[in-house]
Design a protein around this motif. Structure first.
Motif, PDB file in Angstrom:
ATOM      1  N   ARG A 115       9.404   4.570 -13.612  1.00  0.00           N
ATOM      2  CA  ARG A 115       9.617   4.227 -12.048  1.00  0.00           C
ATOM      3  C   ARG A 115       8.181   4.739 -11.102  1.00  0.00           C
ATOM      4  O   ARG A 115       7.570   3.981 -10.546  1.00  0.00           O
ATOM      5  CB  ARG A 115      10.820   4.521 -11.541  1.00  0.00           C
ATOM      6  CG  ARG A 115      11.152   3.574 -10.163  1.00  0.00           C
ATOM      7  CD  ARG A 115      12.652   4.134  -9.632  1.00  0.00           C
ATOM      8  NE  ARG A 115      12.705   5.323  -9.403  1.00  0.00           N
ATOM      9  CZ  ARG A 115      13.775   6.017 -10.180  1.00  0.00           C
ATOM     10  NH1 ARG A 115      14.293   5.351 -10.921  1.00  0.00           N
ATOM     11  NH2 ARG A 115      13.896   7.435 -10.071  1.00  0.00           N
ATOM     12  N   ASN A 118       5.109   3.104 -12.490  1.00  0.00           N
ATOM     13  CA  ASN A 118       5.112   1.853 -11.953  1.00  0.00           C
ATOM     14  C   ASN A 118       4.693   1.814 -10.446  1.00  0.00           C
ATOM     15  O   ASN A 118       3.845   0.760 -10.199  1.00  0.00           O
ATOM     16  CB  ASN A 118       6.481   1.079 -12.340  1.00  0.00           C
ATOM     17  CG  ASN A 118       6.565   0.577 -13.670  1.00  0.00           C
ATOM     18  OD1 ASN A 118       5.450   0.931 -14.660  1.00  0.00           O
ATOM     19  ND2 ASN A 118       7.833   0.365 -13.913  1.00  0.00           N
ATOM     20  N   GLU A 119       5.334   2.862  -9.709  1.00  0.00           N
ATOM     21  CA  GLU A 119       4.720   2.781  -8.216  1.00  0.00           C
ATOM     22  C   GLU A 119       3.518   3.097  -8.045  1.00  0.00           C
ATOM     23  O   GLU A 119       2.779   2.620  -7.442  1.00  0.00           O
ATOM     24  CB  GLU A 119       6.013   3.475  -7.502  1.00  0.00           C
ATOM     25  CG  GLU A 119       7.270   3.246  -7.365  1.00  0.00           C
ATOM     26  CD  GLU A 119       8.252   4.259  -6.995  1.00  0.00           C
ATOM     27  OE1 GLU A 119       8.021   5.317  -6.884  1.00  0.00           O
ATOM     28  OE2 GLU A 119       9.539   3.892  -6.839  1.00  0.00           O
ATOM     29  N   ALA A 121       1.040   2.468 -10.241  1.00  0.00           N
ATOM     30  CA  ALA A 121       0.127   1.454 -10.730  1.00  0.00           C
ATOM     31  C   ALA A 121       0.256   0.375  -9.688  1.00  0.00           C
ATOM     32  O   ALA A 121      -0.949  -0.096  -9.349  1.00  0.00           O
ATOM     33  CB  ALA A 121       0.688   1.036 -11.879  1.00  0.00           C
ATOM     34  N   GLU A 122       1.353   0.101  -9.051  1.00  0.00           N
ATOM     35  CA  GLU A 122       1.227  -0.985  -7.936  1.00  0.00           C
ATOM     36  C   GLU A 122       0.423  -0.296  -6.727  1.00  0.00           C
ATOM     37  O   GLU A 122      -0.411  -1.207  -6.189  1.00  0.00           O
ATOM     38  CB  GLU A 122       2.664  -1.095  -7.499  1.00  0.00           C
ATOM     39  CG  GLU A 122       3.511  -2.023  -8.458  1.00  0.00           C
ATOM     40  CD  GLU A 122       5.034  -1.777  -8.187  1.00  0.00           C
ATOM     41  OE1 GLU A 122       5.260  -1.237  -6.982  1.00  0.00           O
ATOM     42  OE2 GLU A 122       5.764  -2.771  -9.282  1.00  0.00           O
ATOM     43  N   ALA A 123       0.635   1.036  -6.248  1.00  0.00           N
ATOM     44  CA  ALA A 123      -0.209   1.469  -5.121  1.00  0.00           C
ATOM     45  C   ALA A 123      -1.759   1.535  -5.544  1.00  0.00           C
ATOM     46  O   ALA A 123      -2.416   1.256  -4.673  1.00  0.00           O
ATOM     47  CB  ALA A 123       0.326   2.900  -4.674  1.00  0.00           C
ATOM     48  N   ALA A 125      -3.082  -0.786  -7.449  1.00  0.00           N
ATOM     49  CA  ALA A 125      -3.521  -2.228  -7.355  1.00  0.00           C
ATOM     50  C   ALA A 125      -3.863  -2.669  -6.153  1.00  0.00           C
ATOM     51  O   ALA A 125      -4.702  -3.411  -5.535  1.00  0.00           O
ATOM     52  CB  ALA A 125      -2.559  -2.984  -8.234  1.00  0.00           C
ATOM     53  N   ARG A 126      -2.631  -2.035  -4.937  1.00  0.00           N
ATOM     54  CA  ARG A 126      -2.642  -2.518  -3.696  1.00  0.00           C
ATOM     55  C   ARG A 126      -4.137  -2.077  -2.975  1.00  0.00           C
ATOM     56  O   ARG A 126      -4.792  -2.721  -2.378  1.00  0.00           O
ATOM     57  CB  ARG A 126      -1.590  -2.104  -3.072  1.00  0.00           C
ATOM     58  CG  ARG A 126      -1.294  -2.810  -1.654  1.00  0.00           C
ATOM     59  CD  ARG A 126       0.139  -2.429  -1.141  1.00  0.00           C
ATOM     60  NE  ARG A 126       0.550  -1.006  -1.312  1.00  0.00           N
ATOM     61  CZ  ARG A 126       1.419  -0.862  -2.287  1.00  0.00           C
ATOM     62  NH1 ARG A 126       2.006  -1.490  -2.937  1.00  0.00           N
ATOM     63  NH2 ARG A 126       1.863   0.657  -2.058  1.00  0.00           N
ATOM     64  N   ARG A 129      -7.173  -4.056  -3.970  1.00  0.00           N
ATOM     65  CA  ARG A 129      -7.060  -5.440  -3.410  1.00  0.00           C
ATOM     66  C   ARG A 129      -7.743  -5.120  -1.909  1.00  0.00           C
ATOM     67  O   ARG A 129      -8.353  -6.073  -1.639  1.00  0.00           O
ATOM     68  CB  ARG A 129      -5.606  -5.823  -3.382  1.00  0.00           C
ATOM     69  CG  ARG A 129      -5.320  -6.577  -4.929  1.00  0.00           C
ATOM     70  CD  ARG A 129      -4.131  -7.534  -4.620  1.00  0.00           C
ATOM     71  NE  ARG A 129      -3.065  -6.780  -3.921  1.00  0.00           N
ATOM     72  CZ  ARG A 129      -1.979  -6.295  -4.625  1.00  0.00           C
ATOM     73  NH1 ARG A 129      -2.068  -6.368  -5.975  1.00  0.00           N
ATOM     74  NH2 ARG A 129      -1.019  -5.625  -3.968  1.00  0.00           N
TER      75      ARG A 129
END
Length: 203
Positions: A115, A118-119, A121-123, A125-126, A129
């Motif tokens: 978890r 994943n968090e 990796a999402e941060a 990626a955000r 962007r």
């Protein structure tokens, strides 16, 4: 006669006892081969002797369900947890309650790590962007500024300052010379322009 009879009876008893012993021993030996397998490998060996392929497949599936551990070369067993994609050392062919508890605790920690990963990796990626969007905005602003600099700005025509009436005229200045030039041009125009003839008066 009695001694012969006694010896025969003793021999008969001995043969009977020997037969009983042999039967008992062979039955025990047969029972040893029929005992339940102690681990997966022993169970799989017995399954290999099945007469048909379907029986063999069913027997192997039963072995899999019955025994979770697999023998290690140096002794002991290992348990593979496919949810964590890792193996655990266990004492017997199946995990004990204590061993199962440790495996479950490890799985809980594994889920927490997944978890967090994943968090993160999402941060990341955000953030990437957002940086790309900011870079695109900067490039767009630079392009607009460059385009604006390329377009020539209309230059305002200089205003001719009128000389105030009665003010002394500086020789050679435009404001002093222009009225004289204007009059000269008017005179030249009159010379080259024919004067319209007046119509004769009727008597």
């Amino acid at each position: 006669m009695s001694s012969v009879f006694a010896s025969r009876r003793a021999a008969l008893l001995l043969v009977t006892a020997a037969g009983f012993f042999l039967l008992t021993h062979s039955y025990a030996h047969a029972q040893w081969w029929k005992r339940a397998p102690v681990d997966f490998e022993e169970c799989a060996d017995a399954a290999e002797k099945s007469s048909t392929k379907a029986e063999k497949t069913a027997a192997l599936a039963e072995c899999n369900a019955k025994f979770a551990g697999r023998r290690k070369a140096g002794g002991g067993y290992t348990y593979y947890d496919f949810l964590q994609d890792r193996t655990f050392d266990i004492a017997g062919p199946n995990p004990t309650p204590e061993e199962q508890k440790k495996i479950d605790e490890s799985y809980t920690a594994y889920l927490a790590n997944q978890r967090r990963s994943n968090e993160a990796a999402e941060a990341a990626a955000r953030l990437q962007r957002e940086q790309q969007e900011q870079q695109a905005q900067k490039l767009q602003q630079v392009a607009l500024r460059t385009e604006t600099e390329r377009v020539p700005v209309p230059v305002e025509r200089p205003k001719v300052q009128q000389r105030p009436k009665g003010a002394p005229c500086t020789k050679g200045s435009f404001s002093c010379e222009w009225p004289r030039l204007s009059e000269s041009l008017n005179d030249l125009m009159k010379l080259f322009s024919p004067t319209p003839s007046k119509p004769a008066k009727k008597g």
